[in-house]
Design a protein around this motif. Structure first.
Motif, PDB file in Angstrom:
ATOM      1  N   MET A   1       0.834  -1.172   0.000  1.00 21.66           N
ATOM      2  CA  MET A   1       0.000   0.000   0.000  1.00 21.66           C
ATOM      3  C   MET A   1       0.886   1.245   0.000  1.00 21.66           C
ATOM      4  SD  MET A   1      -3.122   0.019   2.698  1.00 21.66           S
ATOM      5  CE  MET A   1      -4.726   0.266   2.088  1.00 21.66           C
ATOM      6  N   THR A   2       0.558   2.147  -0.860  1.00 23.62           N
ATOM      7  CA  THR A   2       1.332   3.382  -0.903  1.00 23.62           C
ATOM      8  C   THR A   2       0.828   4.340   0.177  1.00 23.62           C
ATOM      9  OG1 THR A   2      -0.150   4.453  -2.477  1.00 23.62           O
ATOM     10  CG2 THR A   2       1.676   3.141  -3.396  1.00 23.62           C
ATOM     11  N   ARG A   3       1.604   5.362   0.419  1.00 23.16           N
ATOM     12  CA  ARG A   3       1.254   6.332   1.448  1.00 23.16           C
ATOM     13  C   ARG A   3      -0.076   7.029   1.133  1.00 23.16           C
ATOM     14  NH1 ARG A   3       3.797   8.848   5.607  1.00 23.16           N
ATOM     15  NH2 ARG A   3       3.307  11.037   5.990  1.00 23.16           N
ATOM     16  N   SER A   4      -0.295   7.375  -0.122  1.00 23.53           N
ATOM     17  CA  SER A   4      -1.543   8.048  -0.493  1.00 23.53           C
ATOM     18  C   SER A   4      -2.743   7.122  -0.319  1.00 23.53           C
ATOM     19  CB  SER A   4      -1.474   8.570  -1.922  1.00 23.53           C
ATOM     20  OG  SER A   4      -1.300   7.507  -2.821  1.00 23.53           O
ATOM     21  N   GLU A   5      -2.581   5.832  -0.595  1.00 21.01           N
ATOM     22  CA  GLU A   5      -3.665   4.875  -0.387  1.00 21.01           C
ATOM     23  C   GLU A   5      -3.986   4.737   1.103  1.00 21.01           C
ATOM     24  OE1 GLU A   5      -1.938   1.478  -2.314  1.00 21.01           O
ATOM     25  OE2 GLU A   5      -3.120   1.789  -4.137  1.00 21.01           O
ATOM     26  N   LYS A   6      -2.941   4.721   1.923  1.00 25.25           N
ATOM     27  CA  LYS A   6      -3.150   4.632   3.367  1.00 25.25           C
ATOM     28  C   LYS A   6      -3.898   5.854   3.884  1.00 25.25           C
ATOM     29  CE  LYS A   6       0.887   1.792   4.374  1.00 25.25           C
ATOM     30  NZ  LYS A   6       2.198   1.729   5.028  1.00 25.25           N
ATOM     31  N   ILE A   7      -3.536   7.026   3.399  1.00 24.99           N
ATOM     32  CA  ILE A   7      -4.209   8.260   3.821  1.00 24.99           C
ATOM     33  C   ILE A   7      -5.671   8.228   3.408  1.00 24.99           C
ATOM     34  CG2 ILE A   7      -4.301  10.751   3.407  1.00 24.99           C
ATOM     35  CD1 ILE A   7      -1.213  10.680   3.255  1.00 24.99           C
ATOM     36  N   GLU A   8      -5.948   7.714   2.228  1.00 25.53           N
ATOM     37  CA  GLU A   8      -7.322   7.614   1.742  1.00 25.53           C
ATOM     38  C   GLU A   8      -8.132   6.641   2.602  1.00 25.53           C
ATOM     39  OE1 GLU A   8      -9.625   6.066  -2.244  1.00 25.53           O
ATOM     40  OE2 GLU A   8      -7.632   6.962  -2.484  1.00 25.53           O
ATOM     41  N   VAL A   9      -7.537   5.494   2.937  1.00 24.25           N
ATOM     42  CA  VAL A   9      -8.217   4.507   3.780  1.00 24.25           C
ATOM     43  C   VAL A   9      -8.508   5.099   5.156  1.00 24.25           C
ATOM     44  CG1 VAL A   9      -7.882   2.320   5.015  1.00 24.25           C
ATOM     45  CG2 VAL A   9      -7.329   2.468   2.590  1.00 24.25           C
ATOM     46  N   ILE A  10      -7.531   5.784   5.715  1.00 27.15           N
ATOM     47  CA  ILE A  10      -7.708   6.391   7.041  1.00 27.15           C
ATOM     48  C   ILE A  10      -8.825   7.423   7.018  1.00 27.15           C
ATOM     49  CG2 ILE A  10      -6.612   7.910   8.746  1.00 27.15           C
ATOM     50  CD1 ILE A  10      -3.985   6.400   8.168  1.00 27.15           C
ATOM     51  N   SER A  11      -8.874   8.252   5.988  1.00 29.91           N
ATOM     52  CA  SER A  11      -9.914   9.287   5.932  1.00 29.91           C
ATOM     53  C   SER A  11     -11.304   8.675   5.785  1.00 29.91           C
ATOM     54  CB  SER A  11      -9.636  10.278   4.808  1.00 29.91           C
ATOM     55  OG  SER A  11      -9.744   9.656   3.552  1.00 29.91           O
ATOM     56  N   LYS A  12     -11.437   7.604   4.992  1.00 26.28           N
ATOM     57  CA  LYS A  12     -12.738   6.939   4.845  1.00 26.28           C
ATOM     58  C   LYS A  12     -13.167   6.294   6.159  1.00 26.28           C
ATOM     59  CE  LYS A  12     -12.583   5.936  -0.090  1.00 26.28           C
ATOM     60  NZ  LYS A  12     -12.474   4.880  -1.112  1.00 26.28           N
ATOM     61  N   LEU A  13     -12.224   5.635   6.822  1.00 29.22           N
ATOM     62  CA  LEU A  13     -12.538   5.002   8.099  1.00 29.22           C
ATOM     63  C   LEU A  13     -12.896   6.044   9.153  1.00 29.22           C
ATOM     64  CD1 LEU A  13      -9.796   2.229   8.293  1.00 29.22           C
ATOM     65  CD2 LEU A  13     -12.247   1.897   7.996  1.00 29.22           C
ATOM     66  N   GLU A  14     -12.160   7.140   9.153  1.00 32.87           N
ATOM     67  CA  GLU A  14     -12.408   8.202  10.126  1.00 32.87           C
ATOM     68  C   GLU A  14     -13.826   8.749   9.990  1.00 32.87           C
ATOM     69  OE1 GLU A  14     -10.702  12.663  11.027  1.00 32.87           O
ATOM     70  OE2 GLU A  14      -9.412  11.235   9.974  1.00 32.87           O
ATOM     71  N   GLU A  15     -14.259   9.009   8.762  1.00 38.42           N
ATOM     72  CA  GLU A  15     -15.622   9.490   8.523  1.00 38.42           C
ATOM     73  C   GLU A  15     -16.654   8.474   8.996  1.00 38.42           C
ATOM     74  OE1 GLU A  15     -16.122  10.490   4.413  1.00 38.42           O
ATOM     75  OE2 GLU A  15     -14.335  11.758   4.399  1.00 38.42           O
ATOM     76  N   SER A  16     -16.389   7.212   8.698  1.00 41.08           N
ATOM     77  CA  SER A  16     -17.325   6.157   9.061  1.00 41.08           C
ATOM     78  C   SER A  16     -17.369   5.948  10.576  1.00 41.08           C
ATOM     79  CB  SER A  16     -16.931   4.872   8.352  1.00 41.08           C
ATOM     80  OG  SER A  16     -17.921   3.904   8.499  1.00 41.08           O
ATOM     81  N   PHE A  17     -16.215   5.996  11.234  1.00 43.05           N
ATOM     82  CA  PHE A  17     -16.156   5.802  12.676  1.00 43.05           C
ATOM     83  C   PHE A  17     -16.811   6.952  13.432  1.00 43.05           C
ATOM     84  CE2 PHE A  17     -12.108   2.952  12.533  1.00 43.05           C
ATOM     85  CZ  PHE A  17     -12.884   1.864  12.179  1.00 43.05           C
ATOM     86  N   LYS A  18     -16.748   8.173  12.890  1.00 47.40           N
ATOM     87  CA  LYS A  18     -17.328   9.336  13.570  1.00 47.40           C
ATOM     88  C   LYS A  18     -18.831   9.191  13.748  1.00 47.40           C
ATOM     89  CE  LYS A  18     -14.106  13.054  12.567  1.00 47.40           C
ATOM     90  NZ  LYS A  18     -13.835  14.267  11.780  1.00 47.40           N
ATOM     91  N   VAL A  19     -19.512   8.651  12.758  1.00 45.50           N
ATOM     92  CA  VAL A  19     -20.975   8.543  12.812  1.00 45.50           C
ATOM     93  C   VAL A  19     -21.462   7.223  13.408  1.00 45.50           C
ATOM     94  CG1 VAL A  19     -21.350  10.139  10.906  1.00 45.50           C
ATOM     95  CG2 VAL A  19     -21.124   7.703  10.435  1.00 45.50           C
ATOM     96  N   SER A  20     -20.567   6.292  13.669  1.00 48.74           N
ATOM     97  CA  SER A  20     -20.995   4.999  14.195  1.00 48.74           C
ATOM     98  C   SER A  20     -21.170   5.062  15.706  1.00 48.74           C
ATOM     99  CB  SER A  20     -19.993   3.909  13.821  1.00 48.74           C
ATOM    100  OG  SER A  20     -18.761   4.142  14.447  1.00 48.74           O
ATOM    101  N   GLU A  21     -22.184   4.363  16.186  1.00 49.05           N
ATOM    102  CA  GLU A  21     -22.464   4.312  17.615  1.00 49.05           C
ATOM    103  C   GLU A  21     -21.720   3.176  18.295  1.00 49.05           C
ATOM    104  OE1 GLU A  21     -26.440   4.459  18.962  1.00 49.05           O
ATOM    105  OE2 GLU A  21     -27.010   6.031  17.570  1.00 49.05           O
ATOM    106  N   ALA A  22     -21.338   2.169  17.532  1.00 44.63           N
ATOM    107  CA  ALA A  22     -20.651   1.022  18.108  1.00 44.63           C
ATOM    108  C   ALA A  22     -19.575   0.525  17.150  1.00 44.63           C
ATOM    109  CB  ALA A  22     -21.635  -0.101  18.396  1.00 44.63           C
TER     110      ALA A  22
END
Length: 159
Positions: A1-22
């Motif tokens: 995984m390249t650095r840009s791919e990792k940053i993209e994965v982190i940003s998608k997960l971050e958005e998803s984790f913010k709205v999740s209750e569990a």
């Protein structure tokens, strides 16, 4: 995984984790792919997201979304969603049927939760089940009243 791919994965997960209750972290080591597909299908039906994520990426995304305190070790699969009951039920049901799948930790109600809390939430009735119970309670007096009226009518007819 390249650095840009990792940053993209982190940003998608971050958005998803913010709205999740569990968010529930489980160990899946030794679980066959067929069983993982069963878990994914069951999760999809219940609006729960499932993903195997590297612990470092998950830790960064969790910290950025304000969900800190989870200790992440070894191989992990992450399940999260908007409804904490759905997430808990999916995880607990799958754990009952599979020996190699274990709940490790969770983040529920803005705090780190243990396995006991996840299993306790899994035993609670869902929103739809609670509404059905409430409807039965409301319907009972009307049903009993109509049964009484019908019995009274039958008694008057026989006299």
């Amino acid at each position: 995984m390249t650095r840009s791919e990792k940053i993209e994965v982190i940003s998608k997960l971050e958005e998803s984790f913010k709205v999740s209750e569990a968010i529930v972290v489980c160990d899946y080591k030794g679980l066959p792919t067929k069983k993982l597909e069963e878990l994914r299908n069951n999760a999809r039906e219940n609006n729960v997201k499932v993903q195997i994520i590297k612990n470092t990426l998950a830790n960064i995304a969790l910290n950025n979304s304000g969900k800190t305190g989870l200790v992440l070790k070894d191989t992990n699969i992450y399940l999260w969603g908007d409804d904490q009951l759905n997430v808990s039920k999916v995880v607990a049901k799958f754990e009952e049927n599979n020996d190699k799948f274990q709940i490790k930790t969770a983040f529920i109600d803005n705090e780190v939760a243990d396995v006991a809390k996840v299993k306790a939430l899994a035993k609670m009735p869902s929103r739809n089940e609670l509404l059905a119970m409430l409807l039965q309670v409301w319907k009972a007096p009307i049903a009993n009243f109509t049964i009484g009226l019908n019995a009274l009518k039958n008694k008057k007819e026989t006299e």
